[in-house]
Enzyme design. Structure first.
Site: not given
Length: 331
Positions: A56, A206, A208-209, A212
């Site tokens: 990351y 979610l 990646r949104g 959401s």
């Protein structure tokens, strides 16, 4: 915070975990101070499972967590670390390396960056097609025997690979994408985990949104937001997928919760062996997510949720085509 146990051999952890990837720029620039404050808020709320990857932002995420966790009782949290994904200086991906000597090398760097003497759950990020999983797992077993690792984990592999790995050393949990619009694990992987007594840490709960309740067509996280390359966020697909979210919103309003809370609660309700990972990078999003674990869903609630978002209803793959071949299961 409620707790769940990762499989028959894994640790007891909070019923929700914190996924730290978004704190290192994958969805656009993140605020370092706010990211650290979010980690602190999660710990104070009882979240004890924190997930990261050594790739990351090329170690940035591990260094960030080291700063956030400095001075904390090491027994008060569990670190889950993925390794093996190769990156170039331009952040391009270069495949996987699961060779035993590479496993030990990656681990040494992670221990140093995280400022710890052990990793609680260590897992290859993907399967290296050039290295038998038995060899990769065998190296992790050596590190467990030496005290540098506590538990073996896997990530994004199929049922057959899980069985082969588990025959070498007990697997604590599999980390894999699982959400209302990513349910491929239900066919073979989830039954295999239950048969073998292996937990599941679900990322992307979610999507990646996308589900959401906060996403809209044309929205972007700014420069560096990888969702610009995601098929599910592509024009033509995103409008269809957000129509599913609006149907879900009606169920959430009737239940007295937010869309995000309902989507997280649905994943948590799939089984006590499942721990959803929340990819919050702000205290606001964390505060919204935390009550989801207390949300009780009845059989009627689940039926309404799955009526709003039927199995296989989403459009677009969960990763760009170049990355789909490295997954153990599809969408």
């Amino acid at each position: 915070m409620r707790t769940r146990t990762l499989g028959s051999t894994g640790p007891a952890v909070s019923a929700l975990g914190l996924g730290a990837m978004s704190m290192s720029g994958v969805y656009g620039e993140a605020d370092r101070v706010e990211s650290i404050a979010t980690v602190h808020a999660a710990l104070e709320a009882g979240v004890s499972l924190i997930d990261t990857g050594d790739f990351y932002a090329m170690g940035h995420n591990e260094l960030l967590l080291a700063e956030a966790l400095r001075g904390r009782d090491r027994d008060s949290y569990r670190l889950s670390v993925k390794f093996g994904m190769l990156r170039g200086p331009g952040q391009e991906f270069g495949g996987m390396d699961g060779r035993p000597e590479a496993v030990k090398n990656f681990l040494a760097y992670s221990l140093n960056r995280l400022g710890t003497d052990h990793i609680d759950i260590y897992r290859p990020a993907r399967l290296d097609p050039a290295v038998p999983i038995e060899e990769t797992v065998g190296a992790i077993k050596e590190m467990i025997d030496a005290g540098y690792v506590r538990h073996l984990g896997l990530s994004e592999v199929d049922a057959a690979t899980i069985r082969r790995a588990h025959a070498v050393h007990p697997v604590a949990d599999l980390q894999i994408e699982y959400s209302l619009i990513s349910r491929a694990v239900e066919a073979e992987v989830l039954p295999t985990l239950r048969e073998l007594g292996i937990g599941l840490t679900a990322y992307g709960v979610l999507s990646r949104g996308l589900i959401s309740g906060h996403w809209s067509p044309g929205h972007t996280g700014g420069p560096g937001d990888n969702r610009a390359f995601s098929p599910r966020f592509a024009s033509g697909n995103v409008e269809h997928n957000l129509a599913l979210v609006e149907a879900l919103r009606r169920v959430a309003e009737a239940k007295g919760c937010t869309v995000a809370q309902l989507a997280i609660a649905w994943v948590a309700a799939r089984g006590q062996e499942i721990v959803p990972l929340i990819g919050a990078r702000t205290r606001e999003r964390l505060a919204e997510a935390l009550p989801a674990i207390e949300l009780e869903l009845t059989a009627d609630d689940i039926a309404e949720i799955e009526k709003a978002v039927p199995l296989g209803a989403a459009r677009g793959d969960r990763y760009p085509a170049a990355f789909m071949s490295g997954l153990g299961v599809g969408n």
